[in-house]
Design a protein around this motif. Sequence first.
Motif, PDB file in Angstrom:
ATOM      1  N   GLN A 105     -19.487 -26.536 -25.033  1.00  0.00           N
ATOM      2  CA  GLN A 105     -20.114 -27.751 -24.506  1.00  0.00           C
ATOM      3  C   GLN A 105     -19.134 -28.663 -23.776  1.00  0.00           C
ATOM      4  N   GLU A 106     -17.881 -28.693 -24.240  1.00  0.00           N
ATOM      5  CA  GLU A 106     -16.944 -29.659 -23.641  1.00  0.00           C
ATOM      6  C   GLU A 106     -15.782 -28.985 -22.922  1.00  0.00           C
ATOM      7  N   ASN A 107     -15.873 -27.667 -22.830  1.00  0.00           N
ATOM      8  CA  ASN A 107     -14.882 -26.883 -22.091  1.00  0.00           C
ATOM      9  C   ASN A 107     -13.444 -27.072 -22.591  1.00  0.00           C
ATOM     10  N   VAL A 108     -13.304 -27.283 -23.919  1.00  0.00           N
ATOM     11  CA  VAL A 108     -11.972 -27.444 -24.523  1.00  0.00           C
ATOM     12  C   VAL A 108     -11.328 -26.064 -24.633  1.00  0.00           C
ATOM     13  N   THR A 109     -10.060 -25.955 -24.187  1.00  0.00           N
ATOM     14  CA  THR A 109      -9.337 -24.681 -24.257  1.00  0.00           C
ATOM     15  C   THR A 109      -8.796 -24.493 -25.674  1.00  0.00           C
ATOM     16  N   LEU A 110      -9.004 -23.321 -26.235  1.00  0.00           N
ATOM     17  CA  LEU A 110      -8.621 -23.095 -27.629  1.00  0.00           C
ATOM     18  C   LEU A 110      -7.790 -21.832 -27.794  1.00  0.00           C
ATOM     19  N   LEU A 111      -6.764 -21.922 -28.591  1.00  0.00           N
ATOM     20  CA  LEU A 111      -6.028 -20.727 -29.025  1.00  0.00           C
ATOM     21  C   LEU A 111      -5.995 -20.790 -30.548  1.00  0.00           C
ATOM     22  N   LEU A 112      -6.640 -19.819 -31.161  1.00  0.00           N
ATOM     23  CA  LEU A 112      -6.837 -19.849 -32.608  1.00  0.00           C
ATOM     24  C   LEU A 112      -6.205 -18.607 -33.213  1.00  0.00           C
ATOM     25  N   VAL A 113      -5.414 -18.766 -34.257  1.00  0.00           N
ATOM     26  CA  VAL A 113      -4.889 -17.570 -34.934  1.00  0.00           C
ATOM     27  C   VAL A 113      -5.384 -17.557 -36.371  1.00  0.00           C
ATOM     28  N   SER A 114      -5.732 -16.372 -36.850  1.00  0.00           N
ATOM     29  CA  SER A 114      -6.288 -16.286 -38.194  1.00  0.00           C
ATOM     30  C   SER A 114      -6.179 -14.866 -38.739  1.00  0.00           C
ATOM     31  N   HIS A 115      -6.191 -14.746 -40.044  1.00  0.00           N
ATOM     32  CA  HIS A 115      -6.292 -13.398 -40.609  1.00  0.00           C
ATOM     33  C   HIS A 115      -7.719 -13.166 -41.112  1.00  0.00           C
ATOM     34  N   ASP A 116      -8.566 -14.188 -40.937  1.00  0.00           N
ATOM     35  CA  ASP A 116      -9.945 -14.150 -41.416  1.00  0.00           C
ATOM     36  C   ASP A 116     -10.805 -13.395 -40.392  1.00  0.00           C
ATOM     37  N   LEU A 117     -11.376 -12.283 -40.788  1.00  0.00           N
ATOM     38  CA  LEU A 117     -12.152 -11.467 -39.854  1.00  0.00           C
ATOM     39  C   LEU A 117     -13.444 -12.150 -39.404  1.00  0.00           C
ATOM     40  N   ASP A 118     -13.883 -13.156 -40.156  1.00  0.00           N
ATOM     41  CA  ASP A 118     -15.079 -13.921 -39.753  1.00  0.00           C
ATOM     42  C   ASP A 118     -14.887 -14.582 -38.394  1.00  0.00           C
ATOM     43  N   THR A 119     -13.627 -14.902 -38.079  1.00  0.00           N
ATOM     44  CA  THR A 119     -13.354 -15.592 -36.816  1.00  0.00           C
ATOM     45  C   THR A 119     -13.579 -14.681 -35.606  1.00  0.00           C
ATOM     46  N   LEU A 120     -13.690 -13.367 -35.870  1.00  0.00           N
ATOM     47  CA  LEU A 120     -13.911 -12.420 -34.769  1.00  0.00           C
ATOM     48  C   LEU A 120     -15.187 -12.718 -34.003  1.00  0.00           C
ATOM     49  N   LYS A 121     -16.157 -13.323 -34.722  1.00  0.00           N
ATOM     50  CA  LYS A 121     -17.441 -13.638 -34.083  1.00  0.00           C
ATOM     51  C   LYS A 121     -17.302 -14.761 -33.055  1.00  0.00           C
ATOM     52  N   PHE A 122     -16.197 -15.486 -33.142  1.00  0.00           N
ATOM     53  CA  PHE A 122     -16.005 -16.625 -32.243  1.00  0.00           C
ATOM     54  C   PHE A 122     -14.884 -16.310 -31.253  1.00  0.00           C
ATOM     55  N   GLY A 123     -14.878 -16.986 -30.144  1.00  0.00           N
ATOM     56  CA  GLY A 123     -13.845 -16.792 -29.140  1.00  0.00           C
ATOM     57  C   GLY A 123     -14.300 -15.891 -28.015  1.00  0.00           C
ATOM     58  N   LYS A 124     -13.757 -16.205 -26.800  1.00  0.00           N
ATOM     59  CA  LYS A 124     -14.136 -15.399 -25.639  1.00  0.00           C
ATOM     60  C   LYS A 124     -13.300 -14.124 -25.575  1.00  0.00           C
ATOM     61  N   ARG A 125     -12.047 -14.256 -25.997  1.00  0.00           N
ATOM     62  CA  ARG A 125     -11.174 -13.074 -26.003  1.00  0.00           C
ATOM     63  C   ARG A 125     -10.535 -12.965 -27.391  1.00  0.00           C
ATOM     64  N   VAL A 126     -10.469 -11.755 -27.902  1.00  0.00           N
ATOM     65  CA  VAL A 126      -9.875 -11.546 -29.217  1.00  0.00           C
ATOM     66  C   VAL A 126      -8.672 -10.606 -29.075  1.00  0.00           C
ATOM     67  N   PHE A 127      -7.555 -11.023 -29.669  1.00  0.00           N
ATOM     68  CA  PHE A 127      -6.335 -10.197 -29.653  1.00  0.00           C
ATOM     69  C   PHE A 127      -5.960  -9.880 -31.103  1.00  0.00           C
ATOM     70  N   GLU A 128      -5.232  -8.788 -31.212  1.00  0.00           N
ATOM     71  CA  GLU A 128      -4.714  -8.468 -32.553  1.00  0.00           C
ATOM     72  C   GLU A 128      -3.196  -8.459 -32.494  1.00  0.00           C
TER      73      GLU A 128
END
Lengths: 400, 175, 225
Positions: free
Chosen positions: C190-213
Amino acid sequence: MLSISKIAKRNIQRKPLRSFCLILTVMLLSSFVFIGSVLNVSLSDGAVSLANRLGADVMIVPSSYRFSQVEGIILTGKPSSFYLPDNALEEVQKLDLGIEKISPQTFLASFKMSCCSYPVQLIGIDYDSDFIIKHWLGKILSQKLREGELIIGNNIASDVGEYLRFFGQDLKVAGKLEKTGMAFDSSVFVDRATIEKLAYESERISAKRLHDSSSRNSVIMLKLKSGHDPEAAAMEINRVLGSRGIQAIFSKSFVNNMSQSLVFVSRAITLSLAVIWFLAVIIIGLLFALSISERRLEMGTLRYLGATRAKLTRIMLSEVLMISSYGAILGIFLGALVIPVINSRVIEALRLPFLLSSIQFMISAAIISGAFAILTGMLAALIPVLRAGRVEINDMLSEV
Amino acid sequence: MTEKRAEFHVKALLIIRHFCALEIFAKVCIIELIMRNMRNIFLKMNLALGFVLASIPFVLYPVCENLKPDGTHMNCFYTGIFVTAMGIIVVILSFAFAKKFSGMAFVLAIIAAALTWLAPNGIVNIAGENWKIALCSVSSHACVADTMPKVALIASAIIVSSFAGLILALIKGDR
Amino acid sequence: MKILRFENITKIFNSRSSLKALDNITLEIESGDFVNIIGRSGSGKSTLLKISAGILTPTSGEIELDGENLANKSDSELSRIRNYKIGFIPQGASVLPNLTIIENVILPAILWEHGGDITGYAMILLEKFGIANLANSYPSEVSGGELRRALIARALINHPKIILADEPTSNLDSESSQNILQIFSRLNSQENVTLLLVSHDLDTLKFGKRVFEMNDGILTQKSVL
């Protein structure tokens, strides 16, 4: 609105006991510096005042009195009555000592007549020949001290124009001395005729003669012409009149003896201050280092949120400044309460002349002591603060 | 005239005694109530110490109550009144500022406590026509031998407690 | 427009034995992107995030944030960049415990001169995340999920170019985790905020435009949503 000082204030609130100890340390430091400096200067002023304004080069007293007793009477002494043998004044005048001025004084201790009368030293002076008391006279009603009038020392709680009662006689206060720092402060001065009358009343009331001889002179003050040595004059008097129950003391010996005590007291005060300062530096430094090490994560938070090393140091120093300022102000407040108590007790305890410093000096001493305590607090905390500022952000966040 | 004055002083003394007795009763009743509302331990201490201070000169360690030959009271009597008044002030301050501005309560309590020593010893001159806050010159008299040492002790305790409270007030503010 | 650019970033820790935490990483993040990096503990993802925030310096390689090269910057310049351009959400409850929630939120705005009604904006953010009622509470008085939302508000207070979030859902129950991830998703969409998120939680896979491992310091792209 949040500000750097508010963050510092909140940090102080976080550990009340630690902040309490830090403030208490600075407070004690500040009050000790304030009290110590006023004490030192007041003692030194007292000594200088005594040396400069005692006025007499030689004092002649009964030989039955030891030096320390006479010293005690002149400087701080309790009211006492003692007398020289008959014709002492005339015999001293006969000697070729190079006398410029000579003036006798008569000492008479007032009775504790009723519950709330003043136990003071009454001193009869020969107003015409006196060269001691006049020096200290601030204001006087008449040109001459008349019979039935008195001059009061600075500590006597009365004022010019009022009446004081001694041995049933109401005497009018004709003048008040400036602060001398000596026993004169709690003495009352009358002329020769009045002291004779009071001595008579004293003998009548107590039904006891003050002295076997008819002499009413307790002390004879001598001022020598320039070029004459007081020590030699005192020795000559002691040689010629020593067997007559007379002893001469040259005034400088008071000052010399006093100077030694003064140096000792002054050194003791300075040493205590140094020890307290050193302890304060250690306590503040350690407590602050402990406080900083516990707050690594918070400092890391501030750093990654954009605080520069300098800003982080500023926040921590604001905290020290706040703590030190609180302590310094409270310390001065404590000092201001303690100094009047010391003023009244130090004369008894140290047996040294004590001339309480001027209000201007005390204000300056308070400001300087406060500033010194604040600077000490800042200095003690500087090393842990600067060391904390140098830690890498990642190391600060290592607990994360 | 002198008789009237003496009569007045006797009445004044009786009023003071009644007040002291009433004060003890009132305090015992409400002290617990007040303290429950006071979070600050040093205010509580001041409340108790102020009460003790106020009770010293006429109840616990009474000053000498003899009249002078002219029918007036001796200085120690006025000192007693003064000390009682200062004690009451400390008590009032303790609960008047219990919720806010406790720092002010401590500063004023320090001054009141200090005056109970400074005034009777002549360092602070408090006097009026025919009366003066002072002590007897005879060291064996009650005011010098008994009352003042206890007053000095309790006043010192109030000063120490107030300084501690003041530091805490500076640290915590009114939080 | 490129917000963050890594070029051949390598990070070797020399504490006891040489440990290669990042191995030749190259990554570009555009404005409005939502990049999600997953990996197990110790894989190097937090190191990558800290290098992005200028908290750590790489052993070799180049990193550019909003066109500014982070190499050889002074402490003051790096601090300014962190304050103005980055909204960093670290792992855990990294707050000042003696400040209220709203004071913690406005904290970054008072470290450097930011004009405007900071408190008003902070209240808007708290309302947006449903914790306006906790504005005057202290961190110890709120739950883990509420505190995490306050940290997101704090990260947004200075209108940063990018939000860097390290394990934003760790130690949270699944409901709170979902809530936090939805907030991120909404901010991005909605607000076009740029995000870089790191996690070991696989639930976060559902979110984000690009996913890296991230695996032993090596970054590989998993998917593009």
